[in-house]
Design a protein around this motif. Structure first.
Motif, PDB file in Angstrom:
ATOM      1  N   GLU A 120      25.187  -3.146 -12.842  1.00  0.00           N
ATOM      2  CA  GLU A 120      25.131  -1.697 -12.651  1.00  0.00           C
ATOM      3  C   GLU A 120      23.846  -1.317 -11.913  1.00  0.00           C
ATOM      4  OE1 GLU A 120      25.161   2.373 -15.368  1.00  0.00           O
ATOM      5  OE2 GLU A 120      25.784   0.474 -16.281  1.00  0.00           O
ATOM      6  N   ASP A 121      23.988  -0.465 -10.916  1.00  0.00           N
ATOM      7  CA  ASP A 121      22.827   0.031 -10.174  1.00  0.00           C
ATOM      8  C   ASP A 121      22.314   1.283 -10.873  1.00  0.00           C
ATOM      9  OD1 ASP A 121      23.213  -1.981  -8.310  1.00  0.00           O
ATOM     10  OD2 ASP A 121      24.525  -0.740  -7.078  1.00  0.00           O
ATOM     11  N   LEU A 122      21.075   1.220 -11.333  1.00  0.00           N
ATOM     12  CA  LEU A 122      20.489   2.337 -12.073  1.00  0.00           C
ATOM     13  C   LEU A 122      19.461   3.052 -11.205  1.00  0.00           C
ATOM     14  CD1 LEU A 122      19.913   0.447 -15.445  1.00  0.00           C
ATOM     15  CD2 LEU A 122      21.789   2.002 -14.878  1.00  0.00           C
ATOM     16  N   PRO A 123      19.528   4.382 -11.133  1.00  0.00           N
ATOM     17  CA  PRO A 123      18.519   5.133 -10.371  1.00  0.00           C
ATOM     18  C   PRO A 123      17.129   4.941 -10.962  1.00  0.00           C
ATOM     19  CG  PRO A 123      20.382   6.539 -10.988  1.00  0.00           C
ATOM     20  CD  PRO A 123      20.548   5.237 -11.714  1.00  0.00           C
ATOM     21  N   GLU A 124      16.104   5.164 -10.124  1.00  0.00           N
ATOM     22  CA  GLU A 124      14.722   4.973 -10.543  1.00  0.00           C
ATOM     23  C   GLU A 124      14.343   5.823 -11.743  1.00  0.00           C
ATOM     24  OE1 GLU A 124      15.711   5.816  -7.500  1.00  0.00           O
ATOM     25  OE2 GLU A 124      14.730   4.592  -5.993  1.00  0.00           O
ATOM     26  N   ALA A 125      14.940   6.988 -11.898  1.00  0.00           N
ATOM     27  CA  ALA A 125      14.555   7.924 -12.955  1.00  0.00           C
ATOM     28  C   ALA A 125      15.352   7.740 -14.250  1.00  0.00           C
ATOM     29  CB  ALA A 125      14.700   9.358 -12.453  1.00  0.00           C
ATOM     30  N   LEU A 129      13.940   2.949 -18.220  1.00  0.00           N
ATOM     31  CA  LEU A 129      13.657   2.062 -17.095  1.00  0.00           C
ATOM     32  C   LEU A 129      12.388   2.534 -16.397  1.00  0.00           C
ATOM     33  CD1 LEU A 129      14.571  -0.244 -15.167  1.00  0.00           C
ATOM     34  CD2 LEU A 129      15.854   1.476 -13.899  1.00  0.00           C
ATOM     35  N   TYR A 130      11.441   1.613 -16.202  1.00  0.00           N
ATOM     36  CA  TYR A 130      10.201   1.922 -15.489  1.00  0.00           C
ATOM     37  C   TYR A 130       9.958   0.794 -14.502  1.00  0.00           C
ATOM     38  CZ  TYR A 130       5.353   3.244 -14.641  1.00  0.00           C
ATOM     39  OH  TYR A 130       4.172   3.633 -14.045  1.00  0.00           O
ATOM     40  N   PHE A 131       9.955   1.111 -13.207  1.00  0.00           N
ATOM     41  CA  PHE A 131       9.778   0.121 -12.149  1.00  0.00           C
ATOM     42  C   PHE A 131       8.987   0.810 -11.039  1.00  0.00           C
ATOM     43  CE2 PHE A 131      12.500  -3.288  -9.706  1.00  0.00           C
ATOM     44  CZ  PHE A 131      11.345  -3.972  -9.371  1.00  0.00           C
ATOM     45  N   ARG A 132       7.664   0.654 -11.062  1.00  0.00           N
ATOM     46  CA  ARG A 132       6.771   1.344 -10.138  1.00  0.00           C
ATOM     47  C   ARG A 132       5.829   0.347  -9.477  1.00  0.00           C
ATOM     48  NH1 ARG A 132      10.254   4.370 -11.408  1.00  0.00           N
ATOM     49  NH2 ARG A 132      10.048   6.449 -12.309  1.00  0.00           N
ATOM     50  N   THR A 133       5.486   0.610  -8.221  1.00  0.00           N
ATOM     51  CA  THR A 133       4.615  -0.297  -7.487  1.00  0.00           C
ATOM     52  C   THR A 133       3.568   0.488  -6.697  1.00  0.00           C
ATOM     53  OG1 THR A 133       5.920  -0.380  -5.448  1.00  0.00           O
ATOM     54  CG2 THR A 133       6.553  -1.908  -7.215  1.00  0.00           C
ATOM     55  N   ALA A 134       2.582  -0.245  -6.191  1.00  0.00           N
ATOM     56  CA  ALA A 134       1.549   0.313  -5.322  1.00  0.00           C
ATOM     57  C   ALA A 134       1.353  -0.647  -4.147  1.00  0.00           C
ATOM     58  CB  ALA A 134       0.247   0.512  -6.089  1.00  0.00           C
ATOM     59  N   PRO A 135       2.178  -0.523  -3.095  1.00  0.00           N
ATOM     60  CA  PRO A 135       2.072  -1.453  -1.970  1.00  0.00           C
ATOM     61  C   PRO A 135       0.829  -1.192  -1.120  1.00  0.00           C
ATOM     62  CG  PRO A 135       3.806   0.168  -1.557  1.00  0.00           C
ATOM     63  CD  PRO A 135       3.299   0.408  -2.943  1.00  0.00           C
ATOM     64  N   GLY A 154       5.353   3.200  -4.784  1.00  0.00           N
ATOM     65  CA  GLY A 154       6.739   2.780  -4.642  1.00  0.00           C
ATOM     66  C   GLY A 154       7.531   3.043  -5.903  1.00  0.00           C
ATOM     67  N   LEU A 155       8.718   3.626  -5.738  1.00  0.00           N
ATOM     68  CA  LEU A 155       9.674   3.782  -6.835  1.00  0.00           C
ATOM     69  C   LEU A 155      10.760   2.748  -6.592  1.00  0.00           C
ATOM     70  CD1 LEU A 155      10.039   7.676  -6.966  1.00  0.00           C
ATOM     71  CD2 LEU A 155       8.466   6.211  -8.233  1.00  0.00           C
ATOM     72  N   ALA A 156      10.899   1.809  -7.512  1.00  0.00           N
ATOM     73  CA  ALA A 156      11.761   0.654  -7.271  1.00  0.00           C
ATOM     74  C   ALA A 156      12.991   0.674  -8.173  1.00  0.00           C
ATOM     75  CB  ALA A 156      10.970  -0.638  -7.483  1.00  0.00           C
ATOM     76  N   ARG A 157      13.994  -0.069  -7.731  1.00  0.00           N
ATOM     77  CA  ARG A 157      15.226  -0.250  -8.509  1.00  0.00           C
ATOM     78  C   ARG A 157      15.895  -1.526  -8.030  1.00  0.00           C
ATOM     79  NH1 ARG A 157      16.450   2.819  -4.232  1.00  0.00           N
ATOM     80  NH2 ARG A 157      18.475   2.577  -3.236  1.00  0.00           N
TER      81      ARG A 157
END
Length: 171
Positions: A120-125, A129-135, A154-157
């Motif tokens: 299942e593809d889950l939206p970032e929000a 679920l917490y998936f955050r980055t700093a590129p 970055g907001l990741a999923r």
């Protein structure tokens, strides 16, 4: 009575209110194709793994290109939170190469992990679920120098076997 250091600046509520609010501006989305995770191990309280980056694309209003194969993402998981450090290259549409160092955090509830593992593809929000980055980007290409001169978030999923990162510049 408490003493303050003579060189400690005092910040008033008025001074804080006068600070500009940060703005985020969407610049592009990275869609990185990944290979199977490789468990490396570490100890009873944490796990180290590596996920190869095998390719992908970059599209957005400010930058387009392709993710080159050969990079990877190292993750150390402790207490249900993975601390991520990915390193890979992007080739811009004009041929310039951009180095990417992307650090962040991933955490998901058991229910969210089950849903993700089921495809299942889950939206970032999504709650749980917490998936955050700093590129951070490096390049000497004049047309893309702005990438090496700004802070990004970055907001990741996970999306159909790709890691998708919506990248925003912090203004």
């Amino acid at each position: 009575m408490t003493a303050t250091h003579p060189h400690t600046p005092r910040t008033s509520t008025e001074q804080l209110a006068a600070l500009p609010a940060p703005r985020l501006e969407f610049v592009f989305e990275i869609r990185a194709t990944i290979g199977p995770d490789r468990h490396i191990g570490r100890g009873p309280d944490e796990a180290l793994s590596f996920t190869p980056v095998t390719g992908g694309s970059v599209h957005g209003p400010a930058f387009t290109g392709e993710v080159l194969p050969g990079g990877g993402d190292w993750a150390v998981t402790r207490s249900g939170t993975a601390q991520l450090e990915a390193r890979y290259l992007i080739r811009a549409d004009d041929g310039a190469v951009v180095d990417v160092l992307n650090r962040g955090y991933f955490r998901a509830t058991p229910e969210m992990l089950t849903r993700m593992e089921a495809g299942e593809d889950l939206p970032e929000a999504t709650d749980g679920l917490y998936f955050r980055t700093a590129p951070v980007f490096q390049t000497d290409a004049p047309a893309h120098r702005w990438l090496a001169e700004h802070q990004f978030i970055g907001l990741a999923r996970d999306d159909a076997g790709q890691v998708c990162i919506r990248v925003f510049v912090l203004r």
